[in-house]
Design a protein around this motif. Structure first.
Motif, mmCIF file in Angstrom:
data_model
loop_
_atom_site.group_PDB
_atom_site.id
_atom_site.type_symbol
_atom_site.label_atom_id
_atom_site.label_comp_id
_atom_site.label_asym_id
_atom_site.label_seq_id
_atom_site.Cartn_x
_atom_site.Cartn_y
_atom_site.Cartn_z
ATOM 1 N N ALA A 38 0.861 -1.173 -0.108
ATOM 2 C CA ALA A 38 0.035 0.076 0.170
ATOM 3 C C ALA A 38 1.019 1.270 0.014
ATOM 4 O O ALA A 38 0.474 2.400 -0.640
ATOM 5 N N SER A 39 1.907 1.328 0.716
ATOM 6 C CA SER A 39 2.827 2.227 0.730
ATOM 7 C C SER A 39 3.502 2.612 -0.626
ATOM 8 O O SER A 39 3.638 3.850 -1.057
ATOM 9 N N ILE A 40 3.815 1.728 -1.301
ATOM 10 C CA ILE A 40 4.328 1.679 -2.756
ATOM 11 C C ILE A 40 3.318 2.371 -3.493
ATOM 12 O O ILE A 40 3.515 3.101 -4.344
ATOM 13 N N LEU A 41 2.138 1.819 -3.392
ATOM 14 C CA LEU A 41 0.960 2.509 -4.360
ATOM 15 C C LEU A 41 0.624 3.900 -4.066
ATOM 16 O O LEU A 41 0.586 4.402 -4.921
ATOM 17 N N LEU A 42 0.734 4.010 -2.697
ATOM 18 C CA LEU A 42 0.547 5.451 -2.188
ATOM 19 C C LEU A 42 1.491 6.341 -2.872
ATOM 20 O O LEU A 42 1.181 7.356 -3.122
ATOM 21 N N ALA A 43 2.677 5.988 -2.792
ATOM 22 C CA ALA A 43 3.854 6.873 -3.309
ATOM 23 C C ALA A 43 3.375 6.963 -5.099
ATOM 24 O O ALA A 43 3.768 8.068 -5.257
ATOM 25 N N LEU A 44 3.270 5.913 -5.400
ATOM 26 C CA LEU A 44 2.942 6.105 -6.941
ATOM 27 C C LEU A 44 1.645 7.008 -7.200
ATOM 28 O O LEU A 44 1.913 7.863 -8.085
ATOM 29 N N VAL A 45 0.822 6.996 -6.413
ATOM 30 C CA VAL A 45 -0.418 7.730 -6.604
ATOM 31 C C VAL A 45 0.003 9.315 -6.262
ATOM 32 O O VAL A 45 -0.284 10.135 -7.075
ATOM 33 N N SER A 46 0.715 9.382 -5.416
ATOM 34 C CA SER A 46 1.216 10.836 -5.078
ATOM 35 C C SER A 46 2.055 11.375 -6.191
ATOM 36 O O SER A 46 1.955 12.383 -6.650
ATOM 37 N N TRP A 47 2.890 10.496 -6.757
ATOM 38 C CA TRP A 47 3.923 10.971 -7.891
ATOM 39 C C TRP A 47 2.851 11.356 -9.014
ATOM 40 O O TRP A 47 3.105 12.331 -9.707
ATOM 41 N N ALA A 48 2.018 10.452 -9.219
ATOM 42 C CA ALA A 48 1.032 10.844 -10.569
ATOM 43 C C ALA A 48 0.262 11.906 -10.455
ATOM 44 O O ALA A 48 -0.161 12.667 -11.150
ATOM 45 N N ALA A 49 -0.243 12.324 -9.052
ATOM 46 C CA ALA A 49 -1.064 13.449 -8.829
ATOM 47 C C ALA A 49 -0.123 14.706 -9.046
ATOM 48 O O ALA A 49 -0.724 15.791 -9.204
#
Length: 91
Positions: free
Chosen positions: A18-29
């Motif tokens: 989930a941490s990796i996914l959240l970091a990717l979402v943060s980057w995309a945003a």
């Protein structure tokens, strides 16, 4: 110790993912941001991404503990016992 609070290795590995996914979402945003906003978003993404190794390390340690101390009940077994005792108590 964490197992006493209902945590197990699977939850820790899930938190790492989930941490990796959240970091990717943060980057995309943050792709459309500029200047100081972009720098803040980058720092936030790096901060979130740093949680993953911690969660994976805790998951690995808990997996070792679970295999060496199987007498400690897993969360699902404890929850099942609580549900059963509650149903016996309530009726």
């Amino acid at each position: 110790m964490l197992r006493n609070y209902g945590m197990d290795s699977d939850k820790m590995f899930g938190a790492g993912m989930a941490s990796i996914l959240l970091a990717l979402v943060s980057w995309a945003a943050s792709r459309g941001l500029r200047g100081e906003d972009l720098a803040r978003a980058d720092r936030w993404g790096i901060f979130i991404g740093e949680w993953a190794p911690t969660f994976f390390a805790l998951g690995a340690a808990m997996r070792v503990e679970e295999s060496t101390h199987p007498e400690m009940p897993r969360q699902s077994e404890r929850q099942h016992e609580r549900d059963r005792s509650f149903s016996e108590f309530s009726g």
